[in-house]
Design a protein around this motif. Structure first.
Motif, PDB file in Angstrom:
ATOM      1  N   GLN A 175      70.731  79.054  65.922  1.00 57.90           N
ATOM      2  CA  GLN A 175      70.921  78.052  64.867  1.00 57.90           C
ATOM      3  C   GLN A 175      70.307  78.527  63.549  1.00 57.90           C
ATOM      4  O   GLN A 175      70.871  78.317  62.473  1.00 57.90           O
ATOM      5  CB  GLN A 175      70.321  76.721  65.312  1.00 57.90           C
ATOM      6  N   ARG A 176      69.141  79.160  63.631  1.00 58.08           N
ATOM      7  CA  ARG A 176      68.477  79.712  62.441  1.00 58.08           C
ATOM      8  C   ARG A 176      69.367  80.764  61.787  1.00 58.08           C
ATOM      9  O   ARG A 176      69.549  80.783  60.566  1.00 58.08           O
ATOM     10  CB  ARG A 176      67.134  80.316  62.850  1.00 58.08           C
ATOM     11  N   ALA A 177      69.919  81.658  62.597  1.00 53.26           N
ATOM     12  CA  ALA A 177      70.762  82.730  62.063  1.00 53.26           C
ATOM     13  C   ALA A 177      72.000  82.166  61.366  1.00 53.26           C
ATOM     14  O   ALA A 177      72.374  82.627  60.275  1.00 53.26           O
ATOM     15  CB  ALA A 177      71.176  83.672  63.194  1.00 53.26           C
ATOM     16  N   LEU A 178      72.636  81.174  61.976  1.00 56.42           N
ATOM     17  CA  LEU A 178      73.833  80.571  61.370  1.00 56.42           C
ATOM     18  C   LEU A 178      73.486  79.873  60.057  1.00 56.42           C
ATOM     19  O   LEU A 178      74.233  79.975  59.071  1.00 56.42           O
ATOM     20  CB  LEU A 178      74.476  79.585  62.346  1.00 56.42           C
ATOM     21  N   ALA A 179      72.358  79.167  60.039  1.00 57.87           N
ATOM     22  CA  ALA A 179      71.939  78.465  58.818  1.00 57.87           C
ATOM     23  C   ALA A 179      71.605  79.457  57.708  1.00 57.87           C
ATOM     24  O   ALA A 179      71.951  79.236  56.535  1.00 57.87           O
ATOM     25  CB  ALA A 179      70.730  77.583  59.121  1.00 57.87           C
ATOM     26  N   MET A 180      70.948  80.562  58.055  1.00 61.18           N
ATOM     27  CA  MET A 180      70.610  81.572  57.056  1.00 61.18           C
ATOM     28  C   MET A 180      71.854  82.284  56.540  1.00 61.18           C
ATOM     29  O   MET A 180      71.975  82.580  55.347  1.00 61.18           O
ATOM     30  CB  MET A 180      69.620  82.586  57.655  1.00 61.18           C
ATOM     31  N   GLN A 181      72.797  82.551  57.442  1.00 64.27           N
ATOM     32  CA  GLN A 181      74.054  83.186  57.032  1.00 64.27           C
ATOM     33  C   GLN A 181      74.798  82.293  56.037  1.00 64.27           C
ATOM     34  O   GLN A 181      75.325  82.767  55.026  1.00 64.27           O
ATOM     35  CB  GLN A 181      74.928  83.441  58.258  1.00 64.27           C
ATOM     36  N   THR A 188      76.055  90.453  74.793  1.00 60.31           N
ATOM     37  CA  THR A 188      75.650  91.715  75.419  1.00 60.31           C
ATOM     38  C   THR A 188      76.668  92.816  75.155  1.00 60.31           C
ATOM     39  O   THR A 188      76.294  93.980  74.992  1.00 60.31           O
ATOM     40  CB  THR A 188      75.455  91.548  76.936  1.00 60.31           C
ATOM     41  N   LYS A 189      77.935  92.484  75.080  1.00 62.26           N
ATOM     42  CA  LYS A 189      78.969  93.493  74.793  1.00 62.26           C
ATOM     43  C   LYS A 189      78.728  94.119  73.419  1.00 62.26           C
ATOM     44  O   LYS A 189      78.822  95.334  73.245  1.00 62.26           O
ATOM     45  CB  LYS A 189      80.357  92.870  74.852  1.00 62.26           C
ATOM     46  N   THR A 190      78.380  93.275  72.429  1.00 57.80           N
ATOM     47  CA  THR A 190      78.093  93.788  71.088  1.00 57.80           C
ATOM     48  C   THR A 190      76.801  94.604  71.085  1.00 57.80           C
ATOM     49  O   THR A 190      76.726  95.656  70.447  1.00 57.80           O
ATOM     50  CB  THR A 190      77.977  92.631  70.082  1.00 57.80           C
ATOM     51  N   MET A 191      75.785  94.127  71.805  1.00 54.41           N
ATOM     52  CA  MET A 191      74.522  94.865  71.867  1.00 54.41           C
ATOM     53  C   MET A 191      74.710  96.238  72.503  1.00 54.41           C
ATOM     54  O   MET A 191      74.196  97.239  72.005  1.00 54.41           O
ATOM     55  CB  MET A 191      73.480  94.063  72.672  1.00 54.41           C
ATOM     56  N   PHE A 192      75.433  96.280  73.610  1.00 53.93           N
ATOM     57  CA  PHE A 192      75.544  97.516  74.378  1.00 53.93           C
ATOM     58  C   PHE A 192      76.608  98.468  73.822  1.00 53.93           C
ATOM     59  O   PHE A 192      76.453  99.682  73.920  1.00 53.93           O
ATOM     60  CB  PHE A 192      75.890  97.210  75.839  1.00 53.93           C
ATOM     61  N   GLU A 193      77.688  97.908  73.241  1.00 54.80           N
ATOM     62  CA  GLU A 193      78.824  98.741  72.851  1.00 54.80           C
ATOM     63  C   GLU A 193      79.168  98.675  71.364  1.00 54.80           C
ATOM     64  O   GLU A 193      79.926  99.506  70.860  1.00 54.80           O
ATOM     65  CB  GLU A 193      80.076  98.322  73.648  1.00 54.80           C
ATOM     66  N   GLY A 194      78.627  97.686  70.648  1.00 51.46           N
ATOM     67  CA  GLY A 194      79.003  97.488  69.247  1.00 51.46           C
ATOM     68  C   GLY A 194      78.450  98.574  68.336  1.00 51.46           C
ATOM     69  O   GLY A 194      77.489  99.275  68.666  1.00 51.46           O
ATOM     70  N   SER A 195      79.066  98.690  67.182  1.00 49.85           N
ATOM     71  CA  SER A 195      78.624  99.660  66.181  1.00 49.85           C
ATOM     72  C   SER A 195      77.422  99.120  65.415  1.00 49.85           C
ATOM     73  O   SER A 195      77.077  97.937  65.520  1.00 49.85           O
ATOM     74  CB  SER A 195      79.755  99.939  65.193  1.00 49.85           C
ATOM     75  N   ALA A 196      76.793  99.995  64.638  1.00 51.76           N
ATOM     76  CA  ALA A 196      75.686  99.564  63.784  1.00 51.76           C
ATOM     77  C   ALA A 196      76.152  98.476  62.827  1.00 51.76           C
ATOM     78  O   ALA A 196      75.405  97.530  62.528  1.00 51.76           O
ATOM     79  CB  ALA A 196      75.126 100.756  63.016  1.00 51.76           C
ATOM     80  N   GLU A 197      77.390  98.584  62.363  1.00 49.99           N
ATOM     81  CA  GLU A 197      77.951  97.591  61.446  1.00 49.99           C
ATOM     82  C   GLU A 197      78.099  96.238  62.145  1.00 49.99           C
ATOM     83  O   GLU A 197      77.788  95.192  61.566  1.00 49.99           O
ATOM     84  CB  GLU A 197      79.318  98.067  60.928  1.00 49.99           C
ATOM     85  N   ASP A 198      78.552  96.253  63.405  1.00 46.82           N
ATOM     86  CA  ASP A 198      78.686  95.014  64.169  1.00 46.82           C
ATOM     87  C   ASP A 198      77.331  94.310  64.304  1.00 46.82           C
ATOM     88  O   ASP A 198      77.237  93.090  64.200  1.00 46.82           O
ATOM     89  CB  ASP A 198      79.220  95.300  65.582  1.00 46.82           C
ATOM     90  N   LEU A 199      76.301  95.100  64.539  1.00 50.95           N
ATOM     91  CA  LEU A 199      74.972  94.543  64.789  1.00 50.95           C
ATOM     92  C   LEU A 199      74.267  94.080  63.521  1.00 50.95           C
ATOM     93  O   LEU A 199      73.233  93.422  63.598  1.00 50.95           O
ATOM     94  CB  LEU A 199      74.096  95.585  65.502  1.00 50.95           C
ATOM     95  N   LYS A 200      74.812  94.420  62.351  1.00 51.36           N
ATOM     96  CA  LYS A 200      74.180  94.029  61.089  1.00 51.36           C
ATOM     97  C   LYS A 200      74.442  92.582  60.712  1.00 51.36           C
ATOM     98  O   LYS A 200      73.769  92.032  59.844  1.00 51.36           O
ATOM     99  CB  LYS A 200      74.663  94.944  59.948  1.00 51.36           C
ATOM    100  N   GLN A 201      75.426  91.948  61.346  1.00 49.23           N
ATOM    101  CA  GLN A 201      75.743  90.562  61.018  1.00 49.23           C
ATOM    102  C   GLN A 201      74.591  89.661  61.479  1.00 49.23           C
ATOM    103  O   GLN A 201      74.203  89.688  62.652  1.00 49.23           O
ATOM    104  CB  GLN A 201      77.048  90.131  61.696  1.00 49.23           C
ATOM    105  N   THR A 202      74.059  88.856  60.562  1.00 51.00           N
ATOM    106  CA  THR A 202      72.861  88.065  60.844  1.00 51.00           C
ATOM    107  C   THR A 202      72.985  87.231  62.112  1.00 51.00           C
ATOM    108  O   THR A 202      72.037  87.155  62.911  1.00 51.00           O
ATOM    109  CB  THR A 202      72.544  87.142  59.641  1.00 51.00           C
ATOM    110  N   GLU A 203      74.163  86.632  62.333  1.00 53.99           N
ATOM    111  CA  GLU A 203      74.323  85.768  63.505  1.00 53.99           C
ATOM    112  C   GLU A 203      74.331  86.558  64.812  1.00 53.99           C
ATOM    113  O   GLU A 203      74.171  85.978  65.892  1.00 53.99           O
ATOM    114  CB  GLU A 203      75.590  84.914  63.390  1.00 53.99           C
TER     115      GLU A 203
END
Length: 293
Positions: free
Chosen positions: A112-118, A43-58
Motif C-alpha cells: 500500500q505504501r509503494a502504491l501511494a508513493m508511486q 516472485t517471477k519478477t524477482m527471480f526472472e525480471g530485468s533490472a528495469e522491471d525491478l525498478k518500478q516502486t510498486e
C-alpha cells in the motif's frame, strides 16, 4: 548487543531471493504465500525480471521487503536481535523481524505504501540527488536558500547526503553545491522525491492503512528513521512510520546512537551490502557482516 539492519530501495537485483527459494522449504512457502497476499506473481519478477522491471516502486518495495524478512525468518535460532533498524522501506522489514508486525500485515502495508508513493510521484515531476564531500550543515543551508522545494532526504553517512524535491529546485541546488565544493552532486535515477513534502499525498493513504493494522509490542527496540532514537511503543512506531514519508532518513544518527547504546555486532539482512558500506564510513573500525543461511 546484536543489531540487525535492513536495506531500502536501491538494493534490488535481478534474481534476488531465488537462492532462498531453492534452498529452504520455509522460504519457498513464504514466497508463495506472498504471491497470494499480493494477488500477483511477484516472485517471477524477482527471480526472472530485468533490472528495469525491478525498478518500478510498486515492485521494488515488496521485493526487498520479502527478501529481507524471509531471510531473517529462515535464520531460525541464529536470529536473535537486541536492536533493529531499517533504511526507509527497510523499517517495515525490521518491524516484522522484531515481532511488531506479522508477515502478512507487513507485506500489505509495504504494498500500500509503494502504491501511494508511486501515485504521489506521478502527480508532480520530482527527483533526488546524491551530494558527496560536503558537511551536512552546508547542504542544509543550500537547500533552505534555494527557490522551490528541495530538502535533505537521506543522511547516509558523513559526507554523503541525498537531497529531494522539485526537479528545477534540485538541479539548482546541485549547481550551488558544486560551487560550494561538493565532490559530486548527481541526479539519481529515481521515480520521485521520496522523503520530501512532495510525498504528502501518500501520507493519508498510509496513515489509514496503518491505523487498521495490528501493531504488537516489539520484542526489541527499533531505531526509527524520523528521530534516530530507540522506540518501544506501538503508538509511537505508527506515528513515525507515517511521518517518515515526508521526513529525512537519519541513518548516520541511527548508527551513532546504536553504537552509543552498546551495539557490538552489526548484521545486514537482505539484498546487497549497501548498509555495510555506509557503516564503514560512519565508523571504519566497526566490523560488519551479511546474514546468510
Amino acid at each position: 548487543m546484536k543489531a540487525y539492519v535492513f536495506p531500502g530501495q536501491g538494493a534490488q537485483f535481478s534474481g534476488m531471493g531465488l537462492d532462498l527459494y531453492e534452498s529452504s522449504n520455509q522460504a519457498k512457502q513464504r514466497f508463495e504465500e506472498a504471491n497470494s497476499i499480493l494477488g500477483f506473481d511477484i516472485t517471477k519478477t524477482m527471480f526472472e525480471g530485468s533490472a528495469e522491471d525491478l525498478k518500478q516502486t510498486e515492485i521494488t518495495q515488496p521485493a526487498i521487503f520479502l527478501h529481507s524478512v524471509i531471510l531473517s525468518q529462515v535464520l531460525g535460532d541464529k536470529f536473535q536481535p537486541d536492536m533493529v533498524a531499517g533504511h526507509s522501506l527497510g523499517e517495515f522489514s525490521a518491524l516484522v523481524a522484531n515481532g511488531t508486525l506479522s508477515f502478512e500485515d507487513g507485506l500489505k502495508l509495504v504494498h500500500q505504501r509503494a502504491l501511494a508513493m508511486q501515485k504521489a510521484c506521478e502527480a508532480q515531476a520530482s527527483t533526488m540527488a546524491a551530494v558527496l564531500g560536503l558537511d551536512d550543515d552546508v547542504v542544509e543551508e543550500v537547500c533552505s536558500n534555494t527557490e522551490g522545494i528541495v530538502v535533505p532526504a537521506n543522511y547516509n553517512c558523513p559526507g554523503q547526503l541525498v537531497i529531494s524535491g522539485e526537479v528545477k529546485a534540485v538541479e539548482k541546488a546541485c549547481e550551488t553545491l558544486k560551487e560550494k565544493g561538493a565532490k559530486r552532486a548527481l541526479i539519481l535515477p529515481v521515480g520521485g522525491a521520496f522523503h520530501s513534502p512532495l510525498m504528502s499525498p501518500a501520507k493519508e493513504a498510509l496513515a489509514s492503512a496503518i491505523e487498521n493494522t495490528k501493531f504488537s509490542k516489539p520484542q526489541c527496540p527499533i531505531y526509527q528513521n524520523v528521530n534516530a532514537q530507540a522506540v518501544h511503543t506501538p503508538d509511537e512506531i505508527k506515528r513515525n512510520l507515517v511521518e517518515q514519508l515526508t521526513s529525512a532518513v537519519r541513518w548516520t544518527q541511527i548508527m551513532q546512537n546504536m553504537l552509543k547504546d552498546g551495539m557490538t555486532h552489526y548484521t545486514e539482512v537482505g539484498p546487497g551490502k549497501v548498509l555495510q558500506g555506509l557503516m564503514k564510513k560512519i565508523d571504519r573500525r566497526f566490523p560488519t557482516e551479511s546474514a546468510s543461511i
